[in-house]
Write an enzyme that holds these catalytic residues in place. Structure first.
Site, PDB file in Angstrom:
ATOM      1  N   ASP A  77       8.784   1.821  -3.157  1.00 58.29           N
ATOM      2  CA  ASP A  77       9.229   2.782  -2.127  1.00 58.29           C
ATOM      3  C   ASP A  77      10.530   3.547  -2.408  1.00 58.29           C
ATOM      4  OD1 ASP A  77       7.439   1.008  -1.049  1.00 58.29           O
ATOM      5  OD2 ASP A  77       8.742   0.295   0.532  1.00 58.29           O
TER       6      ASP A  77
ATOM      7  N   GLU B 147       4.673  -0.485   8.004  1.00 57.96           N
ATOM      8  CA  GLU B 147       5.836  -0.514   7.116  1.00 57.96           C
ATOM      9  C   GLU B 147       6.523   0.854   7.087  1.00 57.96           C
ATOM     10  OE1 GLU B 147       4.890  -3.780   3.798  1.00 57.96           O
ATOM     11  OE2 GLU B 147       3.865  -1.901   3.375  1.00 57.96           O
TER      12      GLU B 147
ATOM     13  N   PHE C 262      14.922  -5.498   0.317  1.00 52.28           N
ATOM     14  CA  PHE C 262      13.751  -4.670   0.592  1.00 52.28           C
ATOM     15  C   PHE C 262      14.179  -3.285   1.086  1.00 52.28           C
ATOM     16  CE2 PHE C 262       9.849  -7.683   1.125  1.00 52.28           C
ATOM     17  CZ  PHE C 262      10.079  -8.185  -0.136  1.00 52.28           C
TER      18      PHE C 262
HETATM   19  C1  FRU Z   1       6.247  -1.154   1.283  1.00 56.33           C
HETATM   20  C2  FRU Z   1       6.979  -2.477   1.169  1.00 56.33           C
HETATM   21  C3  FRU Z   1       8.049  -2.544   2.232  1.00 56.33           C
HETATM   22  C4  FRU Z   1       9.007  -3.527   1.639  1.00 56.33           C
HETATM   23  C5  FRU Z   1       8.922  -3.218   0.172  1.00 56.33           C
HETATM   24  C6  FRU Z   1       9.085  -4.391  -0.734  1.00 56.33           C
HETATM   25  O1  FRU Z   1       5.719  -0.670   0.108  1.00 56.33           O
HETATM   26  O2  FRU Z   1       6.056  -3.527   1.290  1.00 56.33           O
HETATM   27  O3  FRU Z   1       7.583  -2.903   3.500  1.00 56.33           O
HETATM   28  O4  FRU Z   1      10.299  -3.359   2.160  1.00 56.33           O
HETATM   29  O5  FRU Z   1       7.668  -2.624  -0.055  1.00 56.33           O
HETATM   30  O6  FRU Z   1       9.216  -4.010  -2.057  1.00 56.33           O
END
Ligand code: FRU
Length: 494
Positions: free
Chosen positions: A38, A221, A97
């Site tokens: 992300d 997310e 994250f």
């Molecule tokens: C989305 C996700 C988020 C998380 C991150 C972990 O792609 O699952 O929810 O913060 O990737 O790498």
């Protein structure tokens, strides 16, 4: 600086040297080395664009998450900065994250992110606990707040789950800071929570912005929440989607909820749609530029298609091209940021070309191009049944875009692109019918294709890892049609 962060910074600086330029896209951001997912902290700081990303420098697979970092003056050319944060504290040891960033009044940059730690319950099961944390810095070095986490499970409203609580997106309004955060409720459903803060550090729960009510997937997310063209938009990336006609596909998807705010400032939904109708797009984030444009960037990959990889590549994961977004008839419109035009090289343009079978036009080829094709029926009645663009073609490997003017369906297909995996290679999208006329704008940047249909009414993105020398482009019709094509080669200017 912690040992973990220092190790990552030393490693990436060394590893980056080993990656030949042509192994990367020309202007889509890839990880400095290793793995990227992300976009995080997409923001403007001291007049420059900053983009962080979920990052595991040591391998091309997901691992304990760091934040990679890059900056840009025009959203197209990115310069790597040192890894911003590493999972080096008890409360984020299992990963830093996704999150976001904002410039504070005192000139510092605030990062708001999800700290993940492992906890053993009374039955001996290891569970991951997600909390919200902050770090403050100067655009290169960041210090995590001494009293992190700043939001823990005790701040959650009734029914909210404590295990899936992540991805804060921050903004400032009327002198206050706000974040929206994704959450899975105790009864396994997505919702978006809003918190508020006077200083960006001490947060209190404000409200539930929106509940999924078991409609689109499960956990939601990476939310984003902002006004656009007189409306209010909520973007999120739902996990575990069920397909809905050609609007939503299975698995990890993207969702744009268009609505408005009532007199209490509560979100009232009006319209739900997918954000990207292609194969690889997830977790977008937006910024507001100094000249008032809302620009969105996403991870040009999908968790369900991570199998499409090149073993000979020292990186995995890339960002989409940043896209200017707007609303038209309560639908999302996306266009590549206009700054891409500063990278236009040679222009080739042909008008009213009659396509009746298969045609290659001289000089129309390449893997770094911005090409717009308009096709239409030759007569008042529909004069063709199918139009196809074949690209990244070397006679053996190729990818295609197909338009069926009777069904009004566009299909992208990378089945023959050189992929050796049994993953999703094709996707279809329903488009506005216009008696056989359609405009297709393709951005090719070596290892991806982004297709903007009818001025950005729909976008379809996908990664392709075809040999870089496969540059052929051709056009094909079943029946007869007229075509205009304008192509710019994209070049890096030094
Ligand atoms: C989305 C996700 C988020 C998380 C991150 C972990 O792609 O699952 O929810 O913060 O990737 O790498």
């Amino acid at each position: 600086m912690s040992e973990k962060l220092e190790k990552a910074r030393t490693y990436e600086a060394k590893e980056e040297q080993k990656i030949a330029e042509e192994l990367r896209p020309l202007f889509h951001l890839t990880p400095r080395c290793g793995w990227m997912n992300d976009p995080n902290g997409f923001s403007i700081y001291k007049g420059k664009y900053h983009l962080f990303y979920q990052y595991y420098p040591y391998e091309t697979v997901w691992g304990p998450m760091h934040w990679g970092h890059a900056e840009s003056e025009d959203l197209i050319t990115w310069k790597y900065l040192p890894c911003a944060i590493a999972p080096d504290e008890e409360y984020d040891g299992a990963g830093c994250f996704s999150g976001s960033a904002i410039e504070m009044e005192d000139g510092k940059q605030l990062l708001v992110y999800t700290g993940v730690r492992k906890e053993e319950d009374e039955d001996g099961h290891i569970r991951e606990i997600q909390t919200q944390c902050v770090a403050v810095g100067d655009g290169i070095n960041y210090e995590k707040y001494g009293n992190n986490p700043v939001i823990e499970a005790d701040a959650l409203p009734e029914g909210a789950g404590r295990f899936d609580f992540r991805d804060p997106k921050v903004w400032k309004e009327n002198g206050k800071y706000y974040i929206v955060v994704g959450n899975k409720t105790e009864d396994k459903d997505g919702q978006i929570l809003q918190f508020e803060s006077e200083d960006g550090i001490k947060w209190t729960f404000d409200k539930v912005v929106i509940k999924n009510n078991h409609r689109f997937g499960v956990m939601w997310e990476c939310p984003d929440y902002f006004p656009l063209d007189g409306k209010q938009l909520l973007l999120t990336s739902p996990q575990d989607m069920l397909p809905e006609e050609l609007e939503f596909h299975n698995g990890n998807g993207t969702l744009c909820v268009i609505g408005s705010l009532n007199e209490n400032g509560d979100f009232c939904e009006e319209n739900c749609q997918a954000i990207d109708y292609g194969i690889d797009y997830y977790a977008p984030q937006t910024i507001l530029t100094a000249d008032g444009r809302r620009v969105m960037i996403g991870w040009m990959q999908n968790w369900d298609t991570c199998g499409i990889r090149r073993d000979d590549f020292p990186w995995f994961g890339q960002m989409s091209i940043p896209r200017e977004i707007s609303l038209h008839n309560n639908k999302l419109i996306q266009k590549p940021v206009r700054e891409i035009e500063n990278y236009y090289g040679k222009r080739i343009s042909r008008q009213n070309v009659l396509i009746s079978d298969s045609a290659s036009l001289s000089s129309i080829e390449g893997r770094c191009i911005d090409m717009t094709v308009n096709v239409r029926s030759k007569d008042a009645d529909l004069s063709y049944k199918k139009f196809e663009i074949r690209f990244a073609d070397n006679g053996k490997a190729y990818s295609t875009i197909e338009y069926d003017p009777e069904q009004n369906i566009v299909k992208i297909d990378r089945k023959h692109s050189g992929s050796r995996r049994a993953i999703v290679h094709q996707r279809r999208c329903r488009v506005e019918g216009n008696k056989g006329e359609i405009t297709l704008r393709l951005i090719l940047d070596r290892y991806s294709m982004e297709l903007f249909i009818n001025g950005g009414e729909q976008v379809m993105s996908m990664g392709i890892y075809t040999d870089i020398k496969a540059e052929g482009i051709s056009f094909k019709a079943v029946g007869e049609l007229l075509m205009d094509v304008t192509m710019y080669e994209l070049e890096k200017k030094n």
